[in-house]
Scaffold this motif. Structure first.
Motif, PDB file in Angstrom:
ATOM      1  N   ILE A   1       0.789  -1.240  -0.053  1.00 57.32           N
ATOM      2  CA  ILE A   1       0.013  -0.034   0.047  1.00 57.32           C
ATOM      3  C   ILE A   1       0.853   1.202   0.066  1.00 57.32           C
ATOM      4  CG2 ILE A   1      -1.643   1.336   1.143  1.00 57.32           C
ATOM      5  CD1 ILE A   1      -2.922  -1.267   2.391  1.00 57.32           C
ATOM      6  N   VAL A   2       0.834   2.142  -1.059  1.00 56.12           N
ATOM      7  CA  VAL A   2       1.337   3.503  -1.258  1.00 56.12           C
ATOM      8  C   VAL A   2       0.263   4.486  -0.852  1.00 56.12           C
ATOM      9  CG1 VAL A   2       3.091   4.927  -2.435  1.00 56.12           C
ATOM     10  CG2 VAL A   2       3.110   2.290  -2.354  1.00 56.12           C
ATOM     11  N   ASP A   3       0.930   5.523  -0.089  1.00 58.59           N
ATOM     12  CA  ASP A   3      -0.098   6.819  -0.203  1.00 58.59           C
ATOM     13  C   ASP A   3       0.585   7.969  -0.773  1.00 58.59           C
ATOM     14  OD1 ASP A   3      -2.221   5.374   1.253  1.00 58.59           O
ATOM     15  OD2 ASP A   3      -1.543   6.041   3.414  1.00 58.59           O
ATOM     16  N   ALA A   4       0.026   8.490  -1.829  1.00 57.40           N
ATOM     17  CA  ALA A   4       0.522   9.667  -2.538  1.00 57.40           C
ATOM     18  C   ALA A   4      -0.171  11.100  -2.006  1.00 57.40           C
ATOM     19  CB  ALA A   4       0.745   9.535  -3.930  1.00 57.40           C
ATOM     20  N   TYR A   5       0.444  11.834  -1.503  1.00 52.55           N
ATOM     21  CA  TYR A   5      -0.066  13.171  -0.945  1.00 52.55           C
ATOM     22  C   TYR A   5      -0.279  14.190  -1.868  1.00 52.55           C
ATOM     23  CZ  TYR A   5      -0.715  10.994   3.774  1.00 52.55           C
ATOM     24  OH  TYR A   5      -1.178  10.011   4.696  1.00 52.55           O
ATOM     25  N   ASP A   6      -1.236  14.989  -1.863  1.00 52.21           N
ATOM     26  CA  ASP A   6      -1.060  16.329  -2.672  1.00 52.21           C
ATOM     27  C   ASP A   6      -0.861  16.113  -3.843  1.00 52.21           C
ATOM     28  OD1 ASP A   6      -1.625  18.939  -2.805  1.00 52.21           O
ATOM     29  OD2 ASP A   6       0.470  19.584  -2.243  1.00 52.21           O
ATOM     30  N   ILE A   7      -1.511  15.224  -4.669  1.00 48.92           N
ATOM     31  CA  ILE A   7      -1.136  14.898  -5.972  1.00 48.92           C
ATOM     32  C   ILE A   7      -1.926  15.518  -7.067  1.00 48.92           C
ATOM     33  CG2 ILE A   7      -0.463  12.409  -5.487  1.00 48.92           C
ATOM     34  CD1 ILE A   7      -3.821  12.067  -6.147  1.00 48.92           C
ATOM     35  N   GLY A   8      -2.776  16.407  -6.881  1.00 46.17           N
ATOM     36  CA  GLY A   8      -3.420  17.239  -7.913  1.00 46.17           C
ATOM     37  C   GLY A   8      -3.995  16.208  -9.157  1.00 46.17           C
ATOM     38  N   LYS A   9      -3.453  16.360 -10.164  1.00 49.84           N
ATOM     39  CA  LYS A   9      -3.871  15.602 -11.314  1.00 49.84           C
ATOM     40  C   LYS A   9      -3.011  14.410 -11.459  1.00 49.84           C
ATOM     41  CE  LYS A   9      -6.890  18.714 -13.619  1.00 49.84           C
ATOM     42  NZ  LYS A   9      -6.741  19.951 -13.416  1.00 49.84           N
ATOM     43  N   THR A  10      -1.953  14.338 -10.698  1.00 45.01           N
ATOM     44  CA  THR A  10      -0.960  12.929 -10.961  1.00 45.01           C
ATOM     45  C   THR A  10      -1.828  11.763 -10.688  1.00 45.01           C
ATOM     46  OG1 THR A  10       0.633  14.553 -10.055  1.00 45.01           O
ATOM     47  CG2 THR A  10       1.170  11.956 -10.277  1.00 45.01           C
ATOM     48  N   HIS A  11      -1.628  10.725 -11.639  1.00 52.19           N
ATOM     49  CA  HIS A  11      -2.240   9.454 -11.303  1.00 52.19           C
ATOM     50  C   HIS A  11      -1.495   8.417 -12.037  1.00 52.19           C
ATOM     51  CE1 HIS A  11      -5.377   6.574 -10.571  1.00 52.19           C
ATOM     52  NE2 HIS A  11      -5.046   5.974 -11.843  1.00 52.19           N
ATOM     53  N   PHE A  12      -1.119   7.396 -11.034  1.00 48.80           N
ATOM     54  CA  PHE A  12      -0.095   6.240 -11.476  1.00 48.80           C
ATOM     55  C   PHE A  12      -0.882   5.204 -12.194  1.00 48.80           C
ATOM     56  CE2 PHE A  12       2.300   8.999  -8.419  1.00 48.80           C
ATOM     57  CZ  PHE A  12       3.289   9.375  -9.209  1.00 48.80           C
ATOM     58  N   GLU A  13      -0.058   4.437 -12.881  1.00 50.19           N
ATOM     59  CA  GLU A  13      -0.762   3.410 -13.491  1.00 50.19           C
ATOM     60  C   GLU A  13      -0.008   2.052 -13.766  1.00 50.19           C
ATOM     61  OE1 GLU A  13      -3.503   3.870 -16.629  1.00 50.19           O
ATOM     62  OE2 GLU A  13      -5.164   4.768 -15.153  1.00 50.19           O
ATOM     63  N   GLY A  14      -0.101   1.024 -13.815  1.00 50.15           N
ATOM     64  CA  GLY A  14       0.563  -0.132 -14.426  1.00 50.15           C
ATOM     65  C   GLY A  14       1.914  -0.541 -13.503  1.00 50.15           C
ATOM     66  N   PHE A  15       2.880  -0.885 -13.963  1.00 52.72           N
ATOM     67  CA  PHE A  15       4.159  -1.159 -13.633  1.00 52.72           C
ATOM     68  C   PHE A  15       5.008   0.031 -13.045  1.00 52.72           C
ATOM     69  CE2 PHE A  15       8.676  -2.682 -13.875  1.00 52.72           C
ATOM     70  CZ  PHE A  15       8.536  -3.682 -13.155  1.00 52.72           C
ATOM     71  N   VAL A  16       5.342  -0.112 -11.775  1.00 53.04           N
ATOM     72  CA  VAL A  16       5.899   1.277 -11.328  1.00 53.04           C
ATOM     73  C   VAL A  16       7.160   0.670 -10.309  1.00 53.04           C
ATOM     74  CG1 VAL A  16       4.134   2.737 -11.494  1.00 53.04           C
ATOM     75  CG2 VAL A  16       4.235   1.460  -9.403  1.00 53.04           C
ATOM     76  N   GLN A  17       7.780   1.882 -10.034  1.00 52.33           N
ATOM     77  CA  GLN A  17       9.177   1.894  -9.026  1.00 52.33           C
ATOM     78  C   GLN A  17       8.381   2.198  -7.714  1.00 52.33           C
ATOM     79  OE1 GLN A  17      12.126   0.455  -8.715  1.00 52.33           O
ATOM     80  NE2 GLN A  17      13.065   0.700 -10.985  1.00 52.33           N
ATOM     81  N   MET A  18       8.690   1.656  -6.552  1.00 49.04           N
ATOM     82  CA  MET A  18       8.379   2.196  -5.288  1.00 49.04           C
ATOM     83  C   MET A  18       9.857   2.425  -4.449  1.00 49.04           C
ATOM     84  SD  MET A  18       5.609  -0.174  -3.791  1.00 49.04           S
ATOM     85  CE  MET A  18       5.747  -1.607  -4.592  1.00 49.04           C
ATOM     86  N   SER A  19       9.903   3.526  -3.738  1.00 49.95           N
ATOM     87  CA  SER A  19      10.968   3.742  -2.935  1.00 49.95           C
ATOM     88  C   SER A  19      11.155   4.340  -1.608  1.00 49.95           C
ATOM     89  CB  SER A  19      12.323   4.465  -3.827  1.00 49.95           C
ATOM     90  OG  SER A  19      11.490   5.748  -4.387  1.00 49.95           O
ATOM     91  N   ALA A  20      11.854   4.506  -0.757  1.00 49.17           N
ATOM     92  CA  ALA A  20      11.532   4.853   0.723  1.00 49.17           C
ATOM     93  C   ALA A  20      13.148   5.345   1.139  1.00 49.17           C
ATOM     94  CB  ALA A  20      10.939   4.012   1.354  1.00 49.17           C
ATOM     95  N   ALA A  21      13.240   6.404   1.719  1.00 51.80           N
ATOM     96  CA  ALA A  21      14.457   6.742   2.183  1.00 51.80           C
ATOM     97  C   ALA A  21      14.663   5.753   3.348  1.00 51.80           C
ATOM     98  CB  ALA A  21      14.369   8.072   2.935  1.00 51.80           C
TER      99      ALA A  21
END
Ligand SMILES: Nc1ncnc2c1ncn2[C@@H]1O[C@H](COP(=O)(O)OP(=O)(O)OP(=O)(O)O)[C@@H](O)[C@H]1O
Ligand SMILES: [Mg+2]
Length: 359
Positions: A328-348
């Motif tokens: 589960i990934v929460d994206a904040y204050d994203i406006g019109k950004t929308h992700f789909e399909g195959f993606v990279q996740m990362s964390a500090a």
């Protein structure tokens, strides 16, 4: 000198028939703090509160209040008034008489009773409602009467068992703030029982997380949230992503761990002593993960977005990684950004927390 520890529980055990409800509870509570007992239904919160108040005697262990062993003392000699979920006000008595009840039992002089009840009523902002009956008051007001009844006894410690659970959501939030303010203004020591994690995080100096009659963790809200000691605690408070890892290197508070199909490594701090070769869980909160290319050294994972949910201040994404585990990934204050399909996740790396599997 007065000890800073007000309540000291040593190896407390309580058994009902063949139900071992409290298992070796060890806990020290400091004066003037707001402590929350948190845990799911049936984990023993009320049983422990009642054992402190003296409504139950413990089967093994010791209960110390103010440097006094109170195992054999009845409730009225312990000075630990308890506010029950249903407030337990006397319906046929006025507010004044409800609050005066404990002092009347002690046969305090009338003038003193008058003065102490008035002071307690002022503290909970009920002045003027002395002659009302409980059924003529709102839920929030009744809750304050119950508080005043505890305050009037000048007790060192007040025990509250889910006192807000029958208030509606808005009132509950108001009374929550009032209660915390009152506790801080008067320097009270309060033990508060709840199974609501937000209530616990927002009100407490310290939280005790119960797991089937035992304490899994005792810490500040920040420690409980960011440094859960066990998978149970991490799972119970908020939402957490877990992934298995193996310790490759361990030096002081730094550990390098290997995780995932590709055998990536990440170096993070760990307060727990880790052994090379040891299996651990890595935890990362949904708000700590980003859908973007990792920077050097960061935690990284690839996944396919299966679905998403727009929640106003954030969009919550549900992903599946290469071995079929869910993320589960929460994206904040994203406006019109929308992700789909195959993606990279990362964390500090400072957002990655290690939990020992043996905990
Ligand atoms: N007087 C009693 N006699 C027998 N069993 C009891 C008694 N009181 C509690 N229990 C049992 O002890 C366990 C813990 O109960 P307890 O009331 O302490 O849980 P709790 O954490 O307060 O739960 P909830 O959040 O539902 O109030 C439960 O299994 C319950 O059935
Ligand atoms: Mg209970």
């Amino acid at each position: 000198m007065e000890s800073n520890i007000l309540l000291d529980l040593k190896n407390v055990n309580k058994v009902f028939g063949n139900n071992h409800v409290l298992k070796d509870i060890n806990l020290q509570i400091e004066r003037g703090k707001f402590i929350t007992f948190l845990g799911p239904s049936g984990c023993g919160k009320t049983t422990l509160l009642r054992s402190i108040a003296g409504f139950y005697t413990v089967d093994k262990g010791e209960v110390w209040i103010d440097d006094k062993l109170v195992n054999d003392l009845p409730p009225y000699k312990r000075g630990t008034p308890m506010v029950f979920q249903e407030y337990a006000l006397f319906p046929h008595m006025t507010v004044f008489d409800n609050i005066a009840y404990g002092l009347d039992i002690q046969k305090r002089p009338e003038g003193e009773v008058q003065q102490r009840v008035e002071a307690a009523m002022a503290q909970v902002k009920l002045t003027g409602l002395e002659e009302r009956y409980p059924h003529e008051m709102s839920g929030g007001q009744q809750q304050r009467v119950a508080m005043a009844r505890a305050l009037v006894m000048n007790s060192p410690i007040i025990l509250l068992d889910e006192p807000l659970s029958n208030l509606d959501a808005k009132l509950r939030e108001e009374v929550r703030v009032e209660l915390r303010t009152l506790q801080q203004e008067l320097g009270l020591t309060v033990i508060y029982v709840t199974h609501d994690q937000l209530e616990a995080l927002s009100m407490s100096d310290y939280i005790v997380v119960f797991n089937k009659g035992a304490i899994d963790q005792y810490g500040t809200p920040h420690e409980i949230y960011y440094e859960p000691r066990t998978q149970y605690v991490a799972d119970f408070i908020g939402t957490t992503n877990f992934i298995d890892a193996v310790v490759e290197k361990s030096e002081g508070e730094m550990a390098t761990v290997r995780y995932g199909q590709a055998g990536d490594t990440v170096t993070v701090t760990s307060k727990e002593r880790l052994i090379v070769g040891e299996e651990v869980h890595l935890c990362v909160r949904p708000e700590s993960l980003r859908i973007r290319q990792p920077e050097a050294g960061e935690f990284k994972m690839t996944g396919i977005i299966k679905s998403s949910m727009f929640l106003g201040e954030k969009e919550r994404y549900f992903l599946v990684d290469e071995v079929g585990s869910e993320w589960i990934v929460d994206a904040y204050d994203i406006g019109k950004t929308h992700f789909e399909g195959f993606v990279q996740m990362s964390a500090a790396t400072d957002k990655i927390h290690i939990i020992k599997k043996s905990n």
